[in-house]
Design a protein around this motif. Structure first.
Motif, PDB file in Angstrom:
ATOM      1  N   ASP A 152       0.806  -1.182  -0.074  1.00  0.00           N
ATOM      2  CA  ASP A 152       0.162  -0.112  -0.064  1.00  0.00           C
ATOM      3  C   ASP A 152       0.975   1.181  -0.030  1.00  0.00           C
ATOM      4  OD1 ASP A 152      -1.779   2.090   0.431  1.00  0.00           O
ATOM      5  OD2 ASP A 152      -2.440   1.377   2.283  1.00  0.00           O
ATOM      6  N   GLN A 163      -7.250  10.061   3.025  1.00  0.00           N
ATOM      7  CA  GLN A 163      -7.023  10.337   1.960  1.00  0.00           C
ATOM      8  C   GLN A 163      -6.816  11.791   1.581  1.00  0.00           C
ATOM      9  OE1 GLN A 163     -10.047   9.798   3.020  1.00  0.00           O
ATOM     10  NE2 GLN A 163     -11.508   9.772   1.744  1.00  0.00           N
ATOM     11  N   GLU A 170      -3.191  -2.470  -5.392  1.00  0.00           N
ATOM     12  CA  GLU A 170      -3.378  -1.045  -5.193  1.00  0.00           C
ATOM     13  C   GLU A 170      -4.508  -0.399  -6.179  1.00  0.00           C
ATOM     14  OE1 GLU A 170      -2.825   3.286  -5.436  1.00  0.00           O
ATOM     15  OE2 GLU A 170      -2.541   1.768  -7.304  1.00  0.00           O
ATOM     16  N   ALA A 199      -7.523  -1.610  -4.757  1.00  0.00           N
ATOM     17  CA  ALA A 199      -8.059  -1.061  -3.441  1.00  0.00           C
ATOM     18  C   ALA A 199      -8.527   0.441  -3.697  1.00  0.00           C
ATOM     19  CB  ALA A 199      -6.650  -0.866  -2.803  1.00  0.00           C
ATOM     20  N   CYS A 200      -8.187   1.144  -4.875  1.00  0.00           N
ATOM     21  CA  CYS A 200      -8.667   2.246  -5.092  1.00  0.00           C
ATOM     22  C   CYS A 200      -9.976   2.370  -5.539  1.00  0.00           C
ATOM     23  CB  CYS A 200      -7.499   3.107  -6.221  1.00  0.00           C
ATOM     24  SG  CYS A 200      -6.185   3.682  -5.663  1.00  0.00           S
ATOM     25  N   CYS A 201     -10.172   1.146  -6.300  1.00  0.00           N
ATOM     26  CA  CYS A 201     -11.517   0.847  -6.934  1.00  0.00           C
ATOM     27  C   CYS A 201     -12.580   0.655  -5.900  1.00  0.00           C
ATOM     28  CB  CYS A 201     -11.507  -0.130  -7.983  1.00  0.00           C
ATOM     29  SG  CYS A 201     -10.642   0.381  -9.634  1.00  0.00           S
ATOM     30  N   HIS A 215     -12.569   1.847  -2.931  1.00  0.00           N
ATOM     31  CA  HIS A 215     -12.947   3.289  -2.283  1.00  0.00           C
ATOM     32  C   HIS A 215     -14.180   3.784  -3.300  1.00  0.00           C
ATOM     33  CE1 HIS A 215     -12.986   7.016  -0.190  1.00  0.00           C
ATOM     34  NE2 HIS A 215     -12.433   7.586  -1.218  1.00  0.00           N
ATOM     35  N   SER A 230     -13.425  10.488  -6.230  1.00  0.00           N
ATOM     36  CA  SER A 230     -13.172   9.520  -5.511  1.00  0.00           C
ATOM     37  C   SER A 230     -11.342   9.643  -5.475  1.00  0.00           C
ATOM     38  CB  SER A 230     -13.261   8.029  -6.231  1.00  0.00           C
ATOM     39  OG  SER A 230     -12.708   7.088  -5.150  1.00  0.00           O
ATOM     40  N   ASN A 269      -6.832   5.172  -1.741  1.00  0.00           N
ATOM     41  CA  ASN A 269      -7.344   4.048  -1.128  1.00  0.00           C
ATOM     42  C   ASN A 269      -7.409   4.154   0.138  1.00  0.00           C
ATOM     43  OD1 ASN A 269      -4.778   4.041  -1.191  1.00  0.00           O
ATOM     44  ND2 ASN A 269      -4.416   1.864  -1.273  1.00  0.00           N
ATOM     45  N   THR A 290      -8.640   0.654   2.417  1.00  0.00           N
ATOM     46  CA  THR A 290      -9.352  -0.477   1.564  1.00  0.00           C
ATOM     47  C   THR A 290      -8.408  -1.605   1.010  1.00  0.00           C
ATOM     48  OG1 THR A 290      -9.176   1.082  -0.495  1.00  0.00           O
ATOM     49  CG2 THR A 290     -11.039   0.842   0.821  1.00  0.00           C
ATOM     50  N   HIS A 291      -7.107  -1.450   1.388  1.00  0.00           N
ATOM     51  CA  HIS A 291      -5.905  -2.252   0.750  1.00  0.00           C
ATOM     52  C   HIS A 291      -6.012  -3.808   1.332  1.00  0.00           C
ATOM     53  CE1 HIS A 291      -2.352  -2.312  -1.607  1.00  0.00           C
ATOM     54  NE2 HIS A 291      -1.963  -3.346  -1.021  1.00  0.00           N
ATOM     55  N   ALA A 344      -8.733  -5.431  -0.652  1.00  0.00           N
ATOM     56  CA  ALA A 344      -8.426  -6.005  -2.260  1.00  0.00           C
ATOM     57  C   ALA A 344      -7.373  -6.939  -1.952  1.00  0.00           C
ATOM     58  CB  ALA A 344      -7.290  -4.635  -2.459  1.00  0.00           C
TER      59      ALA A 344
END
Length: 342
Positions: A88, A105, A148, A151-153, A155, A288, A291, A294-295, A298
């Motif tokens: 991350d 974030q 990664e 994880a962004c997705c 979020h 958005s 992340n 959220t890692h 993921a």
């Protein structure tokens, strides 16, 4: 023993160097980097545009990566040599107003491995142990490098608030859009439409769960959207970053819909907001960014095999080929480009 690393030295330029051997300090680990994805952020930085945080060359870019721990520092007890990990990259200060109010974030002093600190486009990296997440050893390192962006997705999906049974439209079938297709399906979308002009990406989208994949440039596109979505989508996730895509997000949104503008646009990009649509449709529009927290989710999805990357990863390069890798990531021939640090 020196290691090989590709340094970003300024706009449009990488330099492959022999860098000093790395050893961990207290609370750190050294990772033998296995695969690193080329992100849109890397493309922006390469062309002299801002990343998620300020970039000060020379620095080793690459923030989407996986590897094997080869050395652990003092005080590290939850990781050991031989562990397969994903990284991350985002490191938050924990002290600013945003960090202390549950919006880390938006941290005012965020650092990022592969942006402000040396990252994945090297044979090895030294990182805080807190940024390493253990993988199931059976997971391919190529797939693990996608943790990664996944994880962004996640979020973005959290912000979209998809409810089971809703109609969802994903605009853009690049790597991010194709991850969003899978997450929307897992979230219970009853109808899932991918809007993408590229034939290869449409076919991959159908294989990953889209119910329909529509070419927005086709003469019959409007009738195809209406056949699939009726009066529109309850949730629209825009993953392209240009005005035509954003415009279509508003056009395809049903009354009461949520639109998530997930893409990374150019810094100076603007869009004329359709105010009457906002009013009459009572739309919700969200951005958005990165992340936060959220890692781990993921990694759990990757470990469980619930999200696929085999058809998303289309090209592989080496450290000496980073400019070619950047160019290929920008090309319509590719979906996702990854680099093997060797």
């Amino acid at each position: 023993m020196a290691m090989k690393a590709s340094y970003f030295v300024g706009k449009g330029s990488f330099e492959v160097r022999q860098a000093p051997e790395l050893h961990p300090g207290a609370g750190e680990v050294v990772v033998r980097n296995k695969f690193c994805g080329v992100c849109g952020t890397d493309v922006h930085i390469f062309h002299g545009e801002p990343g998620s945080a300020d970039v000060n060359p020379p620095v080793v870019l690459g923030h989407e990566y996986s590897g094997e721990i080869v050395e652990v520092g003092e005080g590290v007890t939850d990781l050991q040599v031989g562990d397969h990990v994903t990284v991350d990259p985002n490191i938050y200060c924990g002290k600013c107003e945003h960090c202390r109010n549950g919006k880390k974030q938006l941290c005012e002093s965020m650092e990022a491995i592969g942006v402000t600190r040396d990252g994945g486009f090297a044979e090895y990296s030294r990182i805080p142990a807190s940024q390493a997440f253990k993988l199931d050893p059976a997971v391919p390192y190529e797939a693990a490098a996608m943790a990664e962006p996944l994880a962004c997705c996640l979020h973005g999906i959290d912000l979209a608030g998809i409810k089971p049974g809703q109609k969802v439209c994903v605009i853009g079938g690049g790597a991010i859009g194709l991850i969003m297709v899978q997450l929307a399906k897992l979230s219970g979308a009853s109808t899932l439409v991918l809007s993408e002009p590229n034939e290869l990406r449409r076919q991959v989208g159908l294989g990953l769960g889209a119910d329909a994949a529509i070419d927005p440039t086709a003469a019959d596109a409007q009738s195809a959207y209406e056949a699939a979505l009726g009066d529109g989508a309850d949730v629209v996730i825009e993953c392209v970053g240009n005005n035509p895509a954003v415009k279509s997000a508003f056009q395809l949104a049903a009354k009461g819909a949520t639109i998530v503008l997930f893409s990374v646009p150019k810094v100076e990009a603007t869009f004329d907001l359709p105010l009457f649509d906002m009013y009459k449709k009572e739309l919700t529009v969200k951005g958005s960014f990165v992340n936060p927290d959220t890692h781990a989710r993921a990694v759990a999805l990757i470990n469980s095999g619930k999200v696929r990357f085999d058809t998303i990863i289309t090209h592989k390069f080496t450290l000496d080929q980073l400019p070619e890798a950047i160019a290929m990531q920008m090309s319509s021939e590719s979906i996702k480009v990854i680099v093997e640090p060797k």
